[in-house]
Design a protein around this motif. Sequence first.
Motif, mmCIF file in Angstrom:
data_model
loop_
_atom_site.group_PDB
_atom_site.id
_atom_site.type_symbol
_atom_site.label_atom_id
_atom_site.label_comp_id
_atom_site.label_asym_id
_atom_site.label_seq_id
_atom_site.Cartn_x
_atom_site.Cartn_y
_atom_site.Cartn_z
ATOM 1 N N PHE A 95 9.630 13.817 -20.958
ATOM 2 C CA PHE A 95 11.006 13.320 -20.983
ATOM 3 C C PHE A 95 11.446 12.858 -19.593
ATOM 4 O O PHE A 95 12.070 11.798 -19.445
ATOM 5 N N ALA A 96 11.141 13.655 -18.574
ATOM 6 C CA ALA A 96 11.549 13.301 -17.210
ATOM 7 C C ALA A 96 10.894 12.002 -16.770
ATOM 8 O O ALA A 96 11.526 11.146 -16.134
ATOM 9 N N SER A 97 9.623 11.823 -17.131
ATOM 10 C CA SER A 97 8.916 10.587 -16.783
ATOM 11 C C SER A 97 9.516 9.386 -17.508
ATOM 12 O O SER A 97 9.721 8.324 -16.911
ATOM 13 N N GLY A 98 9.851 9.567 -18.774
ATOM 14 C CA GLY A 98 10.382 8.466 -19.563
ATOM 15 C C GLY A 98 11.771 8.036 -19.155
ATOM 16 O O GLY A 98 12.089 6.835 -19.161
ATOM 17 N N LEU A 99 12.611 8.997 -18.802
ATOM 18 C CA LEU A 99 13.997 8.685 -18.432
ATOM 19 C C LEU A 99 14.186 8.543 -16.925
ATOM 20 O O LEU A 99 15.278 8.170 -16.474
ATOM 21 N N GLY A 100 13.151 8.873 -16.165
ATOM 22 C CA GLY A 100 13.255 8.788 -14.713
ATOM 23 C C GLY A 100 13.636 10.094 -14.064
ATOM 24 O O GLY A 100 13.168 10.417 -12.966
ATOM 25 N N GLN A 101 14.456 10.876 -14.759
ATOM 26 C CA GLN A 101 14.919 12.162 -14.248
ATOM 27 C C GLN A 101 15.668 12.867 -15.367
ATOM 28 O O GLN A 101 16.295 12.224 -16.207
ATOM 29 N N ILE A 102 15.601 14.195 -15.370
ATOM 30 C CA ILE A 102 16.432 14.999 -16.271
ATOM 31 C C ILE A 102 17.488 15.690 -15.423
ATOM 32 O O ILE A 102 17.165 16.414 -14.479
ATOM 33 N N ASP A 103 18.757 15.458 -15.749
ATOM 34 C CA ASP A 103 19.853 15.999 -14.946
ATOM 35 C C ASP A 103 20.404 17.312 -15.479
ATOM 36 O O ASP A 103 20.998 18.088 -14.724
ATOM 37 N N ARG A 104 20.229 17.539 -16.771
ATOM 38 C CA ARG A 104 20.730 18.773 -17.380
ATOM 39 C C ARG A 104 19.790 19.171 -18.514
ATOM 40 O O ARG A 104 19.381 18.320 -19.300
ATOM 41 N N ALA B 219 12.376 23.711 -16.966
ATOM 42 C CA ALA B 219 13.542 23.024 -16.417
ATOM 43 C C ALA B 219 13.651 23.226 -14.912
ATOM 44 O O ALA B 219 13.891 22.267 -14.154
ATOM 45 N N MET B 220 13.456 24.453 -14.473
ATOM 46 C CA MET B 220 13.620 24.746 -13.053
ATOM 47 C C MET B 220 12.527 24.100 -12.208
ATOM 48 O O MET B 220 12.763 23.762 -11.041
ATOM 49 N N GLU B 221 11.344 23.920 -12.774
ATOM 50 C CA GLU B 221 10.311 23.183 -12.039
ATOM 51 C C GLU B 221 10.800 21.764 -11.742
ATOM 52 O O GLU B 221 10.655 21.265 -10.616
ATOM 53 N N LEU B 222 11.371 21.119 -12.763
ATOM 54 C CA LEU B 222 11.904 19.769 -12.557
ATOM 55 C C LEU B 222 13.039 19.767 -11.537
ATOM 56 O O LEU B 222 13.088 18.912 -10.640
ATOM 57 N N PHE B 223 13.944 20.712 -11.678
ATOM 58 C CA PHE B 223 15.123 20.731 -10.815
ATOM 59 C C PHE B 223 14.762 21.045 -9.363
ATOM 60 O O PHE B 223 15.358 20.496 -8.434
#
Length: 252
Positions: free
Chosen positions: A79-88, A127-131
């Motif tokens: 999801f993060a790759s597809g949207l560029g970033q996950i904010d929440r 989630a926290m890995e991404l953040f």
Amino acid sequence: MPRSVRSNILITGASSGLGAGMAREFAARGRNLALCARRLDQLETLREELVAANPGIRVAIHSLDVTDHDAVFRTFRSFASGLGQIDRVVVNAGLGKGASLGTGRFAANRETAETNFVAALAQCEAAMELFREQNSGHLVVISSVAALRGARRAQTVYAATKAGLSTLAEGVRMDVVGTPIRVSAIHPGYIRTAINEKVAGVPFIVDAETGCRALARAIEREPATAYVPGWPWRLIAPLYRIAPAALLRKIV
């Protein structure tokens, strides 16, 4: 400093109930969505509805069983790759199965414990890995007013998992104090969904649309903790914590 808009929001357990309701609320606010749940067909239907009602938003979907922990990490990163970033990230997927301990329903109680806490832990980790990589983000865990006290019958394990989830969120919040990462534990009261639609006599229950609107408003404020809807749960919660067990046994 004004809080930045969380443009890309990931919601687990999004195919129905509170997850789908929150997706509708955030879509109406113009947010892009990353929605996952086990039932891909329902996600596809929801995506069509959201895009038709809110032209211009992006809605990514993915089939996900949150008890497949490796899949949780893969899906969040996809999801993060597809949207560029996950904010929440809204950790919403959960179960309400179970029965009084010692009555032969260990399998159901274990399934609830594994889904509501261990799988939620995996979602929080992913989630926290991404953040942490982004140095920004908002982790939201959907707990429950049931987290406030122990409960009986089918609610015994459910309440325990929600208490654990609220405590987990508090620990994560303490760990990232002073950073741009925010952590919220949201405690819904009784909101009418398919899971409880046949249950009579539930106190202070609200319809799904009202409940999800209140959830979205609370999440947007990014509080450390919140009870939803605010009325009457902000008043009831402190009393709930100190009420005699004999009294609670009559109403929960």
